[in-house]
Design a protein around this motif. Structure first.
Motif, PDB file in Angstrom:
ATOM      1  N   CYS A  28      49.985   0.150 -30.846  1.00  0.00           N
ATOM      2  CA  CYS A  28      50.192   1.539 -31.268  1.00  0.00           C
ATOM      3  C   CYS A  28      51.305   1.577 -32.320  1.00  0.00           C
ATOM      4  O   CYS A  28      52.359   0.972 -32.131  1.00  0.00           O
ATOM      5  CB  CYS A  28      50.598   2.385 -30.064  1.00  0.00           C
ATOM      6  N   ASN A  88      52.536   4.494 -33.366  1.00  0.00           N
ATOM      7  CA  ASN A  88      53.293   5.723 -33.179  1.00  0.00           C
ATOM      8  C   ASN A  88      53.025   6.757 -34.281  1.00  0.00           C
ATOM      9  O   ASN A  88      53.876   7.566 -34.604  1.00  0.00           O
ATOM     10  CB  ASN A  88      54.800   5.369 -33.155  1.00  0.00           C
ATOM     11  N   GLY A 133      51.012   9.281 -34.395  1.00  0.00           N
ATOM     12  CA  GLY A 133      50.882  10.673 -33.984  1.00  0.00           C
ATOM     13  C   GLY A 133      49.548  11.309 -34.322  1.00  0.00           C
ATOM     14  O   GLY A 133      49.365  12.503 -34.112  1.00  0.00           O
ATOM     15  N   THR A 134      48.595  10.523 -34.829  1.00  0.00           N
ATOM     16  CA  THR A 134      47.279  11.086 -35.144  1.00  0.00           C
ATOM     17  C   THR A 134      46.624  11.655 -33.881  1.00  0.00           C
ATOM     18  O   THR A 134      46.011  12.718 -33.917  1.00  0.00           O
ATOM     19  CB  THR A 134      46.370  10.016 -35.769  1.00  0.00           C
ATOM     20  N   LEU A 186      48.089  12.879 -31.232  1.00  0.00           N
ATOM     21  CA  LEU A 186      48.741  14.137 -30.837  1.00  0.00           C
ATOM     22  C   LEU A 186      48.179  15.308 -31.627  1.00  0.00           C
ATOM     23  O   LEU A 186      47.981  16.387 -31.106  1.00  0.00           O
ATOM     24  CB  LEU A 186      50.248  14.078 -31.095  1.00  0.00           C
ATOM     25  N   LEU A 239      48.361  17.209 -25.616  1.00  0.00           N
ATOM     26  CA  LEU A 239      49.030  16.160 -24.856  1.00  0.00           C
ATOM     27  C   LEU A 239      49.628  15.159 -25.836  1.00  0.00           C
ATOM     28  O   LEU A 239      49.482  15.290 -27.046  1.00  0.00           O
ATOM     29  CB  LEU A 239      48.039  15.445 -23.927  1.00  0.00           C
ATOM     30  N   ASN A 240      50.309  14.133 -25.284  1.00  0.00           N
ATOM     31  CA  ASN A 240      50.798  13.022 -26.083  1.00  0.00           C
ATOM     32  C   ASN A 240      50.003  11.778 -25.668  1.00  0.00           C
ATOM     33  O   ASN A 240      50.477  10.972 -24.881  1.00  0.00           O
ATOM     34  CB  ASN A 240      52.296  12.825 -25.838  1.00  0.00           C
ATOM     35  N   ALA A 283      49.251   9.025 -27.028  1.00  0.00           N
ATOM     36  CA  ALA A 283      49.833   7.720 -27.342  1.00  0.00           C
ATOM     37  C   ALA A 283      50.774   7.281 -26.228  1.00  0.00           C
ATOM     38  O   ALA A 283      50.665   6.163 -25.710  1.00  0.00           O
ATOM     39  CB  ALA A 283      50.585   7.797 -28.663  1.00  0.00           C
TER      40      ALA A 283
END
Lengths: 315, 455
Positions: free
Chosen positions: B370, B372, B374-375, B377, B384-385, B387
């Motif tokens: 990952c 990070n 944020g795609t 999100l 939600l998060n 990732a």
């Protein structure tokens, strides 16, 4: 029929890590072009050497760690390019190589490679070089003195001060016109001088949805507001000088080392802006963008913890 | 009656390639009666039905063969005339096992439907009883029994009846064809449901990429009385998700862990509404449905009207057979469909489509770490998060996933779909949900055991 079994979803947007990295590299091309325009063959050499050293280091590290080759994700190319754009034009090439090796081997692969590094690799390398090669990293030349790529003129480079040095000394009268700031005809790192080229690249990234506006805008706006209250130098010159735009648009927005939510990105950007201005006004160095971003990198996990999104339907 | 545009946009969502052109212009076509039907006792959400026939029994089309096995359950009826060959434990598309009646069919016009009702004169209780008797459940995918939905607890009042005609899942066109060809049945269904629910306002939600369906509904509903609106939704996946549709049509937010009725809404799929009309006016139980057989892996994509219990192989054969290089068979569409490897699985009341994909349409990948970015999100319609949840699940930290609200996940697949590192984000959320459900069940059992010990 030879059937495949897997879990849903069975469709993909067909984007990839390498396509995102490629987009950032494309966005840096205008700035790289300007660096060559102003600093001639020196810029070409710095960029070529940094990219080559980064990619080779990446490949060697992956072999040594017995992991799959990762140069195809273009992150090493990007690190090399970003580092080069953050170097002064007269830096000896062996120093550039040392910095590139540090960026990839120490700041990135030691932690496990792309996705695991806590600090931005290019900025870590720049900080390392600033401490190790302080003299060479803070000697600046006027762009006018460079041999162009076509080899037309050949004048010895003239050592000059960067606008931030004048700001530091409070010698505002020495500052060149706003037009020079925008076009980049000023002293500084090879890739940070031309604001217009950098902003074109940033706009491209925002339009392509590779980055969001949150970090660049909050970063630069905080600097502007800080400078406004501090007085003295016109705030716009603070924003346009040094590595502010390069840092805010291309380094602070590094996914791995910045917060993941929009709220977190704004907190991060404000923190970067404040620290930059504190270092510029009170610190020992004239420029503070690199250190500000690195310090905020360290705070990122904490920011993430306190800026989680609220699930749809939760009160 | 008027048509309005939705002006409430929920967070997130993605734009997959729709591929609806494969079957959208194919009129609904009835499949010739297959020789064998395998009718599952678990075609709905909740307890499986209790099988009330035994091998050797002769059954008639429409006859009750499975009685609802609890409050949240549904009756099952014979989808054709024939002889019960055996009762077997069969695996469904989602992987679970349930008893199924293997029926050797015979061609016959005989039916054992219930007596037709005139919905205008029938009482609410009679209508509700009919929906329950006919074994009707949500045909959009989850299969929630309609009689439960239409009978809210006394302290709750339904203010809006929302018809889900979004059909946001790529490839599928079954609901589109229903709206186009059976708009009058949909209208009758709406009038029946409106009566049962004490006259709520009606919102018919259709994605903007189905103008023909909107026109057909406008025509069928032209002279309807009361507060009825067709709401044109922007094309965005997952527009058909219940919670998101409620937000997009009436701007209400279903509380975490709650049901739509808590904000005064009942959402029912288009096909289900037409089935309710058939159950009341014709006395016909839910024994058949339209299923889109599609994908670049079938020779002649179609919208097939087939009895529940038709085996996938018969469905595909009717659609011109499968191409040689088929690599994936999906029960449903590519975003939420179940991947199956057994063509003898049979259709149920919730099988909205069968999608066959060839080598070139199958996306194969290996995951990267990952980054990070944020795609996910930004894609997650539940805010939600994904990732963070996914990474936590990979290190077996289920408590973290729960704290970050993984139980809200609707498994729409938007996160995995958009992940540039090709991570199995949706699958990890599913794993966390399963682990949490198991833990809750275990805790309940332990509490019950302790209570028993004390007494």
């Amino acid at each position: 029929m030879k059937l495949i079994l897997s879990s849903s979803p069975h469709a993909h947007a067909k984007n990839s890590v390498s396509s995102m990295m490629r987009d950032v590299i494309i966005a840096l091309l205008p700035a790289a072009g300007c660096s060559v325009w102003f600093f001639g063959m020196r810029a070409v050499w710095l960029i070529a050497v940094c990219i080559a050293a980064s990619v080779v280091t990446e490949a060697v590290c992956r072999i040594a760690m017995k992991r799959e080759n990762s140069i195809g994700d273009f992150s090493a190319v990007l690190t090399g390019l970003l580092l080069a754009l953050n170097l002064p034009p007269d830096l000896p090439l062996w120093m550039a190589v040392t910095g590139s090796v540090f960026a990839i081997a120490v700041a990135k692969q030691v932690f496990g490679g792309l996705g695991y590094n806590p600090f931005n690799p290019a900025l870590s390398a720049r900080a390392f070089m600033l401490i190790s090669f302080t003299g060479a990293m803070t000697t600046w030349s006027n762009p006018a003195g460079y041999e162009s790529v076509t080899g037309a003129t050949s004048v010895d480079a003239v050592t000059c001060a960067t606008p931030l040095m004048f700001i530091k000394k409070g010698d505002v009268s020495q500052l060149t016109s706003l037009k020079s700031f925008l076009l980049g005809n000023i002293g500084g790192c090879i890739g940070e001088t031309c604001a217009i080229a950098l902003l074109i690249g940033a706009a491209y990234l925002i339009i392509r949805k590779v980055i969001t506006w949150h970090i660049p805008v909050s970063f630069l706006a905080t600097m502007f507001v800080f400078a406004l209250f501090k007085g003295g130098v016109p705030p716009i010159l603070h924003v346009l000088s040094g590595g502010a735009i390069l840092g805010a648009c291309f380094m602070a927005t590094d996914y791995v080392t910045s917060p993941i939510t929009a709220k977190g990105k704004i907190v991060f950007g404000i923190g970067c802006g404040l620290l930059t201005m504190c270092i510029r006004s009170g610190g020992g160095y004239p420029e503070g963008v690199s250190f500000a971003i690195l310090i905020m990198n360290a705070v990122t996990p904490l920011i993430n913890r306190y800026t989680q999104p609220k699930p749809f339907g939760r009160k | 009656m008027k048509t309005v545009k939705s002006s409430f946009k929920f967070h997130g969502g993605v734009h997959p390639e729709y591929h609806k052109d494969l079957a959208r212009d194919k009129a609904i076509e009835a499949i010739p009666l297959p020789g064998t039907l395998v009718i599952s006792m678990s075609q709905h959400l909740g307890a499986p039905a209790k099988c009330i026939v035994k091998p050797g029994d002769k059954v008639v089309k429409g006859q009750l063969i499975g009685e609802k096995g609890g409050f949240i359950s549904a009756n099952v009826h014979a989808s054709a005339c024939g002889t019960v060959k055996s009762i077997e434990l069969k695996q469904g598309a989602a992987g679970g096992y349930a008893n199924a009646v293997v029926l050797e069919t015979e061609a016959s016009d005989e039916t054992a439907y219930m007596p037709p009702l005139d919905w205008k004169t029938a009482t609410k209780e009679e209508l509700l009883k009919r929906v329950e008797d006919a074994g009707i459940c949500g045909m959009g995918g989850a299969g929630f029994p309609s009689s439960v939905k239409l009978n809210p607890p006394p302290d709750k009042h339904c203010e809006y009846l929302i018809l889900n005609g979004a059909e946001c899942e790529p490839y599928l066109t079954a609901d589109f064809r229903m709206m186009l060809e059976r708009a009058d049945r949909v209208r009758t269904g709406v009038e029946i449901m409106r009566k049962v629910l004490n006259g709520p306002a009606v919102r018919i939600a259709v994605e903007a990429n189905k103008p023909e369906a909107i026109a057909a509904l406008e025509k069928a509903f032209a002279d309807i009385e009361g507060n009825v609106e067709i709401v044109v939704l922007p094309v965005l996946y997952p527009q058909g998700s219940e919670k998101h549709q409620i937000y997009a049509t009436v701007k209400r937010i279903v509380p975490e862990g709650g049901l739509p009725i808590e904000v005064g809404c009942v959402v029912e799929n288009i096909g289900t509404v037409a089935a309710i009309a058939d159950a009341v006016t014709l006395g016909k139980p839910l024994i058949e449905r339209v299923t889109t057989v599609t994908g670049d892996g079938v020779n002649d994509p179609k919208n097939v009207l087939a009895p529940c219990g038709t085996r996938y192989e018969d469905m595909v054969a009717f659609a011109g057979g499968a191409k040689e290089d088929v690599r994936k068979v999906l029960s449903g569409g590519p975003m939420m469909g179940f991947n199956v490897a057994d063509m003898s699985i049979s259709t149920t009341k919730t099988t909205s489509g069968l999608t066959l994909l060839t080598e070139k349409s199958v996306f194969q990948y290996s995951s990267h770490p990952c980054i990070n970015c944020g795609t996910c999100l930004r894609a997650c319609p539940m805010s939600l998060n994904p990732a963070a949840i996914s990474c936590a699940v990979e290190s077996d930290d289920i408590a973290f996933a729960e704290k970050y609200g993984v139980m809200n996940c609707i498994e729409c697949g938007a996160c995995s779909f958009s992940c540039p590192a090709y991570r199995d984000v949706t699958q990890n959320c599913r794993r966390a949900k399963a682990a949490i459900r198991t833990r809750i069940a275990r805790e309940k059992a332990a509490t019950a055991a302790a209570a028993e010990k004390r007494s």
